[in-house]
Scaffold this active site. Structure first.
Site, PDB file in Angstrom:
ATOM      1  N   LYS A 145       9.204 -11.717  -1.215  1.00 17.35           N
ATOM      2  CA  LYS A 145       8.897 -11.429  -2.621  1.00 17.35           C
ATOM      3  C   LYS A 145       9.408 -12.596  -3.465  1.00 17.35           C
ATOM      4  O   LYS A 145      10.302 -13.347  -3.040  1.00 17.35           O
ATOM      5  CB  LYS A 145       9.629 -10.163  -3.070  1.00 17.35           C
ATOM      6  N   HIS A 188       1.770  -4.648   8.312  1.00 20.76           N
ATOM      7  CA  HIS A 188       0.762  -5.617   7.881  1.00 20.76           C
ATOM      8  C   HIS A 188       0.725  -6.885   8.751  1.00 20.76           C
ATOM      9  O   HIS A 188      -0.332  -7.284   9.242  1.00 20.76           O
ATOM     10  CB  HIS A 188       1.008  -6.026   6.427  1.00 20.76           C
ATOM     11  N   GLU A 195       4.486 -13.523  -1.532  1.00 24.48           N
ATOM     12  CA  GLU A 195       4.119 -12.829  -2.768  1.00 24.48           C
ATOM     13  C   GLU A 195       4.947 -13.376  -3.920  1.00 24.48           C
ATOM     14  O   GLU A 195       6.093 -13.786  -3.727  1.00 24.48           O
ATOM     15  CB  GLU A 195       4.405 -11.333  -2.642  1.00 24.48           C
ATOM     16  N   HIS A 227      -3.305  -0.770   4.821  1.00 23.13           N
ATOM     17  CA  HIS A 227      -4.393  -1.218   3.947  1.00 23.13           C
ATOM     18  C   HIS A 227      -4.825  -2.661   4.252  1.00 23.13           C
ATOM     19  O   HIS A 227      -5.903  -3.078   3.844  1.00 23.13           O
ATOM     20  CB  HIS A 227      -4.034  -1.036   2.471  1.00 23.13           C
ATOM     21  N   LYS A 233       1.413   4.275   4.959  1.00 25.96           N
ATOM     22  CA  LYS A 233       2.660   3.696   5.431  1.00 25.96           C
ATOM     23  C   LYS A 233       3.749   3.981   4.399  1.00 25.96           C
ATOM     24  O   LYS A 233       3.392   4.254   3.257  1.00 25.96           O
ATOM     25  CB  LYS A 233       2.501   2.201   5.697  1.00 25.96           C
ATOM     26  N   ASP A 239       8.975  -3.345   5.284  1.00 28.62           N
ATOM     27  CA  ASP A 239       7.867  -3.173   4.347  1.00 28.62           C
ATOM     28  C   ASP A 239       6.609  -3.910   4.810  1.00 28.62           C
ATOM     29  O   ASP A 239       5.494  -3.456   4.560  1.00 28.62           O
ATOM     30  CB  ASP A 239       8.309  -3.699   2.971  1.00 28.62           C
ATOM     31  N   LYS A 255      -9.017  -5.127   4.454  1.00 25.20           N
ATOM     32  CA  LYS A 255      -9.369  -6.426   3.855  1.00 25.20           C
ATOM     33  C   LYS A 255     -10.468  -7.104   4.672  1.00 25.20           C
ATOM     34  O   LYS A 255     -10.381  -7.179   5.894  1.00 25.20           O
ATOM     35  CB  LYS A 255      -8.142  -7.342   3.792  1.00 25.20           C
TER      36      LYS A 255
END
Ligand code: BG6
Length: 500
Positions: free
Chosen positions: A344, A244, A220, A182, A152, A239, A186
């Site tokens: 973030k 995700h 995060e 990704h 990505k 992002d 998980k």
């Protein structure tokens, strides 16, 4: 961790474009080392790194030595032994992948199975696939597969994702394309399907009759740090959300597949993403919140404001936080809001899915009424502290009939060891095995972009993100988004937990 009961992948060469880059050192090579250690690949695996930096095999091996999984912790000696075994099969091809010479050299070196891993900036994806195809490197034979793994971000909006899909699909078939997200590597994400489809008591109540709303959070603590160049042209929405968070949403909202083969699962996930309602501009304005962090403190780390970070445009309007309300227009989910948020520099690192159930229709308890009873909740803790917990009501011990909320709590760490893998092991293994279940198909990628496009358009056209202090839970408007529907965000479980 015990050795998996699966056969080793067939011999193949993994060609990594961007071999000297961060992704290779931080994740791909550690994953290959783990795969070697666990017997997921045998000595037939060759790694061929392509990069523009001058060097030879020894240069790349040495560069990777620094980044092999750190010693200490579980299986350290085994990991070192695995790297020693793998190291001799790591090779380097110096060259500029925008030039034909690299592909001529690859053609001369490659025989048999090969997977090309594009660990490069997205603007090169199309060019590399074109060149690989022009040089005959993507042509498969009955005894040799040729596959391409694409990281990505796949496009930066709907139009660019469609254009990239068209360009790539003009060269190779969908079965050769492994679009990575990704999050799908998980363990806890893969577990969502098992939790739903292996448990009668979960799936039977998994619908609009019983569920009031769904929250998906990826908070995060990391700030933009040195990623300013990438991040300022990307933002939190692009992002994290169409990729995700939508993977999580698709796992939660999909219908049970008729079988567990890749296409059956990808069909169901695709259907859900296509059913996410595309908001009108007015609805997007009402249902989307964006934020940007200002200077603050997270634990004992002092964080500069986003706009004071390196490589951020002085007139930036990029968001570092996004919260959305979405609706999934299917029979199963009619009227059930899905609230998504990510940011973030937040107070803690916590990725979780919270399913809040509707109140019981009638409460026959003394001095209780159904509306006032706290709802049942299922909390799927994706990371860290992976687990699953369920909030239920029980009778408070005593003569009086009263209720008290309790949590049935399962933590993976109490039963299993899942902490020492990067998540890329299963993705790379599946690619070698030709299993596309955990990879994104063209239609799902495009459906994801289509669902966020109204927010992208609106945010590009007007306004600025609401400020929030680094170390907080995001802007107040994100709370208001739920409060207006009579809900509130689940309190993040691991307040104070910091990312490494
Ligand atoms: C990446 C994003 O895809 O995912 C990063 O570009 C983000 O900005 C990361 O930090 C989150 O992944 P994880 O596995 O750390 O939750």
């Amino acid at each position: 961790m015990s050795k998996p009961h699966v056969p080793p992948a067939p011999p193949a060469t993994l060609v990594i474009f961007g071999a000297m880059g961060d992704l290779t050192r931080r994740l791909l090579v550690p994953a290959l080392v783990n795969m070697t250690r666990l017997g997921l690949v045998g000595d037939g695996l060759q790694v061929l790194g392509v990069g523009i930096d001058p060097g030879d095999d020894a240069t790349l091996r040495q560069a990777l030595d620094d980044f092999k999984p750190e010693t200490g912790g579980e299986g350290a000696a085994e990991k070192d032994a695995a790297w020693t075994r793998l190291r001799d099969r790591v090779h380097y091809l110096e060259g500029d992948f925008t030039q034909d010479a690299v592909y001529d050299a690859l053609k001369a070196r490659l025989t048999g199975n090969a997977a090309f891993y594009l660990a490069v900036p997205p603007r090169f994806f199309g060019d590399i696939v074109d060149k690989l195809a022009e040089h005959g490197l993507t042509t498969e034979t009955p005894t040799a597969f040729r596959r391409i793994a694409i990281e990505k971000p796949f496009g930066h909006d709907l139009t660019s994702a469609q254009a990239l899909n068209q360009r790539i699909l003009a060269r190779i078939g969908e079965p050769q394309i492994y679009r990575l997200d990704h999050f799908l590597g998980k363990e806890t994400v893969q577990n969502i399907m098992t939790a739903r489809f292996a448990n009668m008591m979960i799936e039977r109540v998994w619908n609009a009759d019983c569920i009031a709303h769904v929250q998906i959070t990826a908070a995060e603590t990391v700030d933009v740090g040195t990623r300013g160049k990438f991040y300022d042209s990307t933002g939190a929405l692009r992002d994290m959300v169409p990729n995700h968070l939508f993977q999580l949403l698709a796992m939660v909202a999909m219908e049970p597949p008729a079988s567990f083969d890749a296409e059956a699962i990808r069909n169901e996930k695709g259907k859900v993403l296509k059913a996410v309602r595309a908001w009108s501009p007015a609805k997007a304005k009402r249902n989307g919140v964006r934020g940007v962090y200002t200077a603050g403190q997270i634990g004992d780390r002092v964080v500069p404001g986003y706009t004071e970070s390196p490589d951020i445009a002085p007139d930036t309007r990029t968001e570092t936080f996004a919260a959305l309300k979405l609706m999934v227009d299917t029979w199963r989910w009619a009227g059930v809001p899905f609230y998504l948020r990510t940011g973030k520099a937040m107070t803690c690192r916590d990725t979780e899915i919270v399913i809040t159930f509707k109140p019981v229709p009638f409460a026959s308890f003394h001095r209780a009424n159904a509306e006032r009873l706290p709802p049942n909740r299922l909390i799927i803790q994706i990371q860290p502290d992976e687990g699953l917990s369920m909030d239920l009501l029980i009778k408070r011990p005593g003569l009086e009939v009263d209720t008290v909320p309790i949590a049935l709590d399962f933590r993976y760490a109490d039963r299993f060891d899942i902490g020492h893998l990067t998540g890329y092991e299963s993705l790379i293994y599946d690619m070698f095995m030709g299993d596309q279940t955990l990879f994104q198909r063209a239609d799902a990628i495009e459906a994801g972009w289509a669902a966020v496009q109204p927010f992208l358009d609106l945010w590009a056209a007007e306004g600025t993100p609401d400020p929030y202090v680094a170390g907080s839970l995001g802007p107040a408007a994100a709370d208001a988004l739920l409060e207006r529907d009579g809900h509130s965000w689940h309190k993040l479980a691991i307040a104070g937990h910091s990312e490494p």
